[in-house]
Design a protein around this motif. Structure first.
Motif, PDB file in Angstrom:
ATOM      1  N   GLN A  38       0.827  -1.211   0.000  1.00  0.00           N
ATOM      2  CA  GLN A  38       0.000   0.000   0.000  1.00  0.00           C
ATOM      3  C   GLN A  38       0.854   1.251   0.000  1.00  0.00           C
ATOM      4  N   VAL A  43      -5.688   4.103  -2.236  1.00  0.00           N
ATOM      5  CA  VAL A  43      -5.304   3.695  -0.882  1.00  0.00           C
ATOM      6  C   VAL A  43      -6.121   4.493   0.126  1.00  0.00           C
ATOM      7  N   ALA A  95       2.177   1.804  -3.484  1.00  0.00           N
ATOM      8  CA  ALA A  95       1.171   2.403  -4.364  1.00  0.00           C
ATOM      9  C   ALA A  95       1.104   3.910  -4.140  1.00  0.00           C
ATOM     10  N   ALA A  96       1.142   4.325  -2.889  1.00  0.00           N
ATOM     11  CA  ALA A  96       1.119   5.761  -2.579  1.00  0.00           C
ATOM     12  C   ALA A  96       2.389   6.444  -3.074  1.00  0.00           C
ATOM     13  N   THR A 152      -2.876   6.109   4.673  1.00  0.00           N
ATOM     14  CA  THR A 152      -1.662   5.600   4.028  1.00  0.00           C
ATOM     15  C   THR A 152      -0.754   6.736   3.578  1.00  0.00           C
TER      16      THR A 152
END
Length: 301
Positions: free
Chosen positions: A21, A50, A24-25, A54
């Motif tokens: 996660q 997300v 992805a951020a 996050t």
């Protein structure tokens, strides 16, 4: 614009150890730096796919007290003048002067986006990466070129032009899935030039990892500092691929590859000139390129 250099460095260094996660951020921050500066944290999280928390976790993971400090750094970078911003400004003025619609407007947007990407990848940082890559190729025993699917044409073209002045280039391509067999002869002192952009072809990533295990140096033409091939490379040349089209842009990768091989040729002195002359003679001997030759007149009876 690109992310603030110090922020990019922090993300690139931390990326391999981040959980999915946070990765992805982090990828969202690298690929959409303007959104980081301009959008709310909640909207950024939505676009990154997300939870909002996050984004805060990412900021703290990178050493910031909170997300506000993280965002302020990118906002400061956004206010700096950008060479590539001039292209988008000119594109806006062009569209205002000539109000286009339909196919014409779309074609113009794609063309300007491509021009901006090429200019951006040849800025100060991009040029330094190209020079570093050219240095590796110049001194290599053998140079292997790898590109699959949409990136295959870039690898083919780079190896073809390189082959006009050097005979140590190998295109990893072949019938019957034998194209990668040539790597069994590779090792320290050799260089792999890999072209790979998202969505990254599994075989390209795996072959690049294999080359790194052999002790080869890797030059990556790719779209992100956190791409799987950039993580394995000694020199990474970054090329944007976003476009109004439904398919990612490959033209910036072509431009980077052409510049890279031109730099190698420029460093190769008289040996390169002689090799290119020999190539010209060989091509001419086989009448490779069409030319309009004067027709012979038939003798009168």
């Amino acid at each position: 614009m690109s992310a603030d250099p110090s922020l990019s460095d922090r993300i690139a260094q931390a990326f391999p150890s981040l959980p999915p996660q946070l990765q992805a951020a982090a990828r969202f921050v690298l690929e959409h730096p303007d959104d980081v500066a301009l959008l709310s944290m909640r909207e950024q999280a939505r676009r990154a796919g997300v939870p909002p928390v996050t984004m805060t976790r990412l900021a703290r993971q990178l050493g910031f007290a909170d997300y506000a400090a993280f965002r302020d750094l990118q906002a400061t970078a956004l206010r700096r003048p950008s060479h590539t911003a001039e292209f988008s400004h000119r594109a806006g003025r062009l569209q205002q002067r000539k109000a286009q619609s339909g196919d014409g407007a779309l074609a113009t947007q794609i063309g300007w986006a491509t021009a901006e990407h090429i200019a951006g990848s040849h800025d100060e940082a991009g040029t330094a990466a190209l020079i570093a890559a050219a240095t590796l190729i110049e001194t290599a025993r053998k140079v292997y070129f790898l590109g699959l699917r949409s990136c295959h044409a870039v690898a083919f073209h780079a190896q073809y032009v390189h082959g006009l002045f050097r005979d140590n280039g190998v295109l990893l391509d072949g019938a019957g899935d034998t194209g990668f067999d040539a790597l069994r002869h590779a090792g320290p002192g050799d260089v792999l030039v890999v072209i790979s952009v998202e969505p990254y072809t599994t075989a390209a990533v795996e072959r690049t990892a294999y080359a790194a295990r052999l002790g080869m140096e890797v030059v990556a033409i790719t779209d992100s500092r956190v791409s799987p091939v950039a993580a394995l490379a000694q020199a990474s040349i970054l090329v944007p691929t976003d476009t109004p089209s439904f398919f990612h842009a490959i033209t910036p990768a072509f431009a980077a590859a052409e510049t890279l091989i031109a730099l190698v040729a420029a460093r190769s002195g008289e040996q390169a000139l002689n090799a290119i002359r020999n190539a010209e003679h060989q091509l001419d001997a086989f009448s490779t390129y069409w030319s309009r030759r004067p027709q012979r007149r038939k003798p009168k009876a």
